[in-house]
Design a protein around this motif. Structure first.
Motif, PDB file in Angstrom:
ATOM      1  N   ILE A   1      70.389 -61.297  23.686  1.00  0.00           N
ATOM      2  CA  ILE A   1      71.005 -62.177  24.674  1.00  0.00           C
ATOM      3  C   ILE A   1      70.197 -63.453  24.875  1.00  0.00           C
ATOM      4  N   LEU A   2      68.892 -63.308  25.108  1.00  0.00           N
ATOM      5  CA  LEU A   2      68.080 -64.450  25.517  1.00  0.00           C
ATOM      6  C   LEU A   2      67.534 -65.272  24.356  1.00  0.00           C
ATOM      7  N   LEU A   3      67.376 -64.668  23.175  1.00  0.00           N
ATOM      8  CA  LEU A   3      66.837 -65.404  22.038  1.00  0.00           C
ATOM      9  C   LEU A   3      67.910 -65.850  21.044  1.00  0.00           C
ATOM     10  N   LYS A   4      69.097 -65.274  21.161  1.00  0.00           N
ATOM     11  CA  LYS A   4      70.153 -65.653  20.221  1.00  0.00           C
ATOM     12  C   LYS A   4      71.397 -66.162  20.945  1.00  0.00           C
ATOM     13  N   ARG A   5      72.055 -65.281  21.696  1.00  0.00           N
ATOM     14  CA  ARG A   5      73.357 -65.664  22.248  1.00  0.00           C
ATOM     15  C   ARG A   5      73.271 -66.856  23.191  1.00  0.00           C
ATOM     16  N   GLU A   6      72.355 -66.825  24.149  1.00  0.00           N
ATOM     17  CA  GLU A   6      72.280 -67.913  25.122  1.00  0.00           C
ATOM     18  C   GLU A   6      71.856 -69.252  24.498  1.00  0.00           C
ATOM     19  N   PRO A   7      70.831 -69.285  23.615  1.00  0.00           N
ATOM     20  CA  PRO A   7      70.516 -70.570  22.960  1.00  0.00           C
ATOM     21  C   PRO A   7      71.666 -71.109  22.116  1.00  0.00           C
ATOM     22  N   LEU A   8      72.407 -70.231  21.441  1.00  0.00           N
ATOM     23  CA  LEU A   8      73.554 -70.668  20.661  1.00  0.00           C
ATOM     24  C   LEU A   8      74.647 -71.227  21.570  1.00  0.00           C
ATOM     25  N   ASP A   9      74.900 -70.539  22.679  1.00  0.00           N
ATOM     26  CA  ASP A   9      75.900 -71.017  23.638  1.00  0.00           C
ATOM     27  C   ASP A   9      75.507 -72.380  24.200  1.00  0.00           C
ATOM     28  N   LEU A  10      74.230 -72.541  24.518  1.00  0.00           N
ATOM     29  CA  LEU A  10      73.759 -73.815  25.072  1.00  0.00           C
ATOM     30  C   LEU A  10      73.948 -74.945  24.064  1.00  0.00           C
ATOM     31  N   TRP A  11      73.590 -74.710  22.802  1.00  0.00           N
ATOM     32  CA  TRP A  11      73.750 -75.746  21.784  1.00  0.00           C
ATOM     33  C   TRP A  11      75.210 -76.134  21.656  1.00  0.00           C
TER      34      TRP A  11
END
Length: 261
Positions: free
Chosen positions: A89-99
């Motif tokens: 969640i914090l190292l993949k999904r959320e950074p991808l969503d933010l980008w």
């Protein structure tokens, strides 16, 4: 720049062929290949990504919080597992969503995920989680290829597949480690890369001294209820010749599935 076609590019063969189909349909203009780097990938993944990017003619955009899952676990005071995959969640999904929120327009951008026809449920889950985005999975469409076909087609175009596939792993993420992985995958990690397994075992033991009796794996021996199963104990059982669940590979889908930390 607002990108119109955004491919999650994990470093796996399915995301490569998904990207290939996207480019064949829409061209290279406006295509982004997003790679979420958790600093714990197999070294051959970077070789593959570089060759894949050159072949596709599109640069890979690296996204990273510059920390490993174990560093995240120490910061959060907990050990991730299949029920609480905080690294996913914090190292993949959320950074991808933010980008994507910063570089795309929801109603004009299509997101592409690298899954095949055996994992269509993940496509449904992601569409449900992100209803305002158009989400597609080209490898779930005709012509349908299995993983063996994808690997053979890679070799045919002159790209050697990532080595983890030849080591018997189902995906090329996190260097063969995954908090969502099952006993079969950890047994494979111990067999093929014992030094890497020992490193993860050491990280778990160090963190357990701080957070208590928690572990990545779970044990159902005895009364059938879930109990912590440390990597150390699991290794010792295998070395003693004890049985384990050879069918329990678990499920990765890091940047795709939805669960709360």
């Amino acid at each position: 720049m607002n990108y119109k076609h955004v491919q999650n590019f994990s470093g796996g063969v399915c995301s490569f062929w998904s990207a290939k189909r996207v480019i064949e349909r829409h061209g290279r203009e406006g295509v982004a290949l997003l790679f979420a780097d958790v600093l714990m990938e197999d070294e051959d993944l970077y070789r593959f990504n570089a060759e894949a990017s050159k072949f596709l003619g599109v640069p890979i955009i690296r996204i990273s919080k510059e920390m490993t899952p174990w560093e995240l676990f120490a910061e959060r005071g907990m050990i991730g597992n299949s029920r609480h995959p905080i690294c996913s969640i914090l190292l993949k999904r959320e950074p991808l969503d933010l980008w994507r929120r910063e570089h795309c327009l929801e109603f004009t951008t299509t997101l592409y995920i690298g899954i095949d026809w055996t994992e269509e449920h993940r496509l449904r889950d992601m569409r449900q989680r992100m209803p305002t985005w158009r989400i597609e999975a080209p490898m779930c469409e005709e012509p349908l290829w299995d993983k063996c076909r994808m690997l053979d087609e890679l070799r045919a175009i002159g790209i050697e597949p990532p080595r983890l596939y030849s080591f018997g792993f189902p995906h090329n993420n996190c260097g063969g480690f995954c908090v969502k992985a099952g006993q079969a995958q950890f047994a494979q990690l111990l067999k093929r890369m014992p030094e890497r397994y020992r490193w993860h075992e050491e990280q778990e033991e160090k963190l357990r001294a701080q957070v208590g009796d928690f572990s990545v794996l779970t044990d159902r021996r005895g009364d059938g209820k879930k109990k912590p199963l440390t990597l150390k104990t699991f290794r010792e059982r295998i070395e003693a010749g004890e049985s384990f669940d050879r069918h329990d590979w678990g499920g990765c889908g890091c940047a795709l599935s939805f669960s709360e930390p």
